[in-house]
Enzyme design. Structure first.
Site, mmCIF file in Angstrom:
data_model
loop_
_atom_site.group_PDB
_atom_site.id
_atom_site.type_symbol
_atom_site.label_atom_id
_atom_site.label_comp_id
_atom_site.label_asym_id
_atom_site.label_seq_id
_atom_site.Cartn_x
_atom_site.Cartn_y
_atom_site.Cartn_z
ATOM 1 N N THR A 115 1.002 -1.477 0.088
ATOM 2 C CA THR A 115 -0.086 0.074 -0.077
ATOM 3 C C THR A 115 0.599 1.287 0.073
ATOM 4 O O THR A 115 0.452 2.601 -0.025
ATOM 5 C CB THR A 115 -0.872 0.278 1.547
ATOM 6 O OG1 THR A 115 -0.497 0.143 2.359
ATOM 7 C CG2 THR A 115 -1.567 -1.117 0.907
ATOM 8 N N LYS A 150 6.609 2.982 -3.704
ATOM 9 C CA LYS A 150 6.938 1.149 -3.941
ATOM 10 C C LYS A 150 6.070 2.000 -5.714
ATOM 11 O O LYS A 150 6.234 1.729 -6.527
ATOM 12 C CB LYS A 150 6.543 0.735 -3.085
ATOM 13 C CG LYS A 150 7.814 0.742 -2.182
ATOM 14 C CD LYS A 150 7.152 -1.245 -1.131
ATOM 15 C CE LYS A 150 8.443 -1.180 -0.309
ATOM 16 N NZ LYS A 150 7.527 -2.349 0.175
ATOM 17 N N ASP A 194 10.605 -7.490 -1.332
ATOM 18 C CA ASP A 194 10.689 -6.377 -0.466
ATOM 19 C C ASP A 194 12.156 -6.920 0.413
ATOM 20 O O ASP A 194 12.746 -7.056 -0.923
ATOM 21 C CB ASP A 194 10.869 -8.627 0.783
ATOM 22 C CG ASP A 194 10.588 -8.532 2.352
ATOM 23 O OD1 ASP A 194 10.103 -7.948 2.645
ATOM 24 O OD2 ASP A 194 11.522 -9.494 2.933
HETATM 25 P P1 IMP Z 1 9.796 -3.089 2.921
HETATM 26 O O1 IMP Z 1 10.147 -4.338 2.192
HETATM 27 O O2 IMP Z 1 8.475 -2.920 3.079
HETATM 28 O O3 IMP Z 1 9.250 -4.344 4.107
HETATM 29 O O4 IMP Z 1 10.453 -2.843 3.643
HETATM 30 C C1 IMP Z 1 11.684 -3.575 5.437
HETATM 31 C C2 IMP Z 1 12.388 -1.985 5.613
HETATM 32 O O5 IMP Z 1 13.868 -2.051 5.036
HETATM 33 C C3 IMP Z 1 11.470 -0.952 5.621
HETATM 34 O O6 IMP Z 1 10.602 -0.366 6.513
HETATM 35 C C4 IMP Z 1 12.885 0.098 6.126
HETATM 36 O O7 IMP Z 1 13.397 0.188 7.629
HETATM 37 C C5 IMP Z 1 14.414 -0.848 4.999
HETATM 38 N N1 IMP Z 1 14.078 0.134 3.857
HETATM 39 C C6 IMP Z 1 13.519 -1.300 2.735
HETATM 40 N N2 IMP Z 1 14.110 -0.266 1.412
HETATM 41 C C7 IMP Z 1 14.390 1.081 1.830
HETATM 42 C C8 IMP Z 1 15.287 2.570 1.291
HETATM 43 O O8 IMP Z 1 14.481 2.443 -0.049
HETATM 44 N N3 IMP Z 1 15.265 3.126 2.177
HETATM 45 C C9 IMP Z 1 15.218 2.875 3.191
HETATM 46 N N4 IMP Z 1 14.506 2.182 4.193
HETATM 47 C C10 IMP Z 1 14.158 0.986 3.270
#
Ligand code: IMP
Length: 206
Positions: free
Chosen positions: A14, A18, A76
């Site tokens: 959501t 992204k 992810d």
């Molecule tokens: P998810 O893929 O949405 O589960 O993200 C995992 C976590 O990794 C996020 O909450 C951030 O803490 C970190 N993360 C992932 N991509 C980024 C980015 O592009 N910038 C900063 N933190 C990131």
């Protein structure tokens, strides 16, 4: 696919940032990316039990493809810090525990690296993306962005660990000090999505 027919893909996220990145990187003819909310449905709560980013992306994409009967795309991602043996890794979002926030995660990371000089603060963002199609076909890709963890936060853009991450490709600035276009051009997610696009095109699925 007949002319004029859109190929609808449900995105297992959501996060509007992204979604914008996905639409811009996967500009494939006739593809349409929608969220559960766009379809008037609840988002799925998929437990991220995988040991790797790739496993978690696939878990999420499979769950969405099954529940929605559409092709599903999931990503992810997270941060790997060499001095912490790859932590926070797949636990990046929950690094500071129950009720974790970006601010608390960043503080915990800075505390964990206290006293370490710049040269010993190497790290990378990693992103895995997976597309599962209704016939069960899986196309997956990964991307990384190498850099270092700064001594203090700087910048207000982006999200997560961006204010602490100094990408090697943008010397002297944190990820949070880059424009969205600059971040997309060097980011782990941008690289993973471009690789996914190439794999889909090569497999004749684009
Ligand atoms: P998810 O893929 O949405 O589960 O993200 C995992 C976590 O990794 C996020 O909450 C951030 O803490 C970190 N993360 C992932 N991509 C980024 C980015 O592009 N910038 C900063 N933190 C990131």
């Amino acid at each position: 696919m007949s002319a004029g027919e859109a190929r609808r893909v449900i995105v297992a996220s959501t996060n509007h940032g992204k979604l914008a990145e996905i639409r811009s990187a996967l500009d494939l003819d006739g593809w349409e990316f929608v969220t559960a909310t766009d379809l008037g449905r609840e988002t799925l709560d998929v437990e991220e039990t995988g040991a790797t980013f790739a496993e978690n992306a696939l878990l999420k994409a499979r769950a969405y493809a099954e529940a929605f009967g559409l092709a599903a795309l999931a990503d992810d991602s997270g941060l790997e810090v060499d001095a912490l043996a790859g932590a926070p890794g797949v636990r990046s979002a929950r690094y500071s525990g129950e009720g974790a926030t970006d601010a608390r995660n960043n503080k915990k990371l800075l505390d964990a690296l206290t006293g370490l000089p710049e040269a010993a603060r190497s790290a990378r963002f990693r992103s895995a993306v997976a597309l599962v199609e209704p016939d069960g076909a899986v196309t997956a890709a990964e991307g990384t962005c190498e850099g270092r963890i700064g001594l203090r936060p700087a910048g207000t853009g982006g999200f997560g660990y961006d204010p602490l991450f100094l990408p090697a490709a943008a010397p002297g600035r944190t990820m949070a000090e880059l424009s969205l276009a600059e971040k997309n051009a060097i980011s782990h997610r941008g690289e993973a999505l471009r690789a996914l696009r190439q794999a889909l095109t090569a497999a004749g699925r684009g």
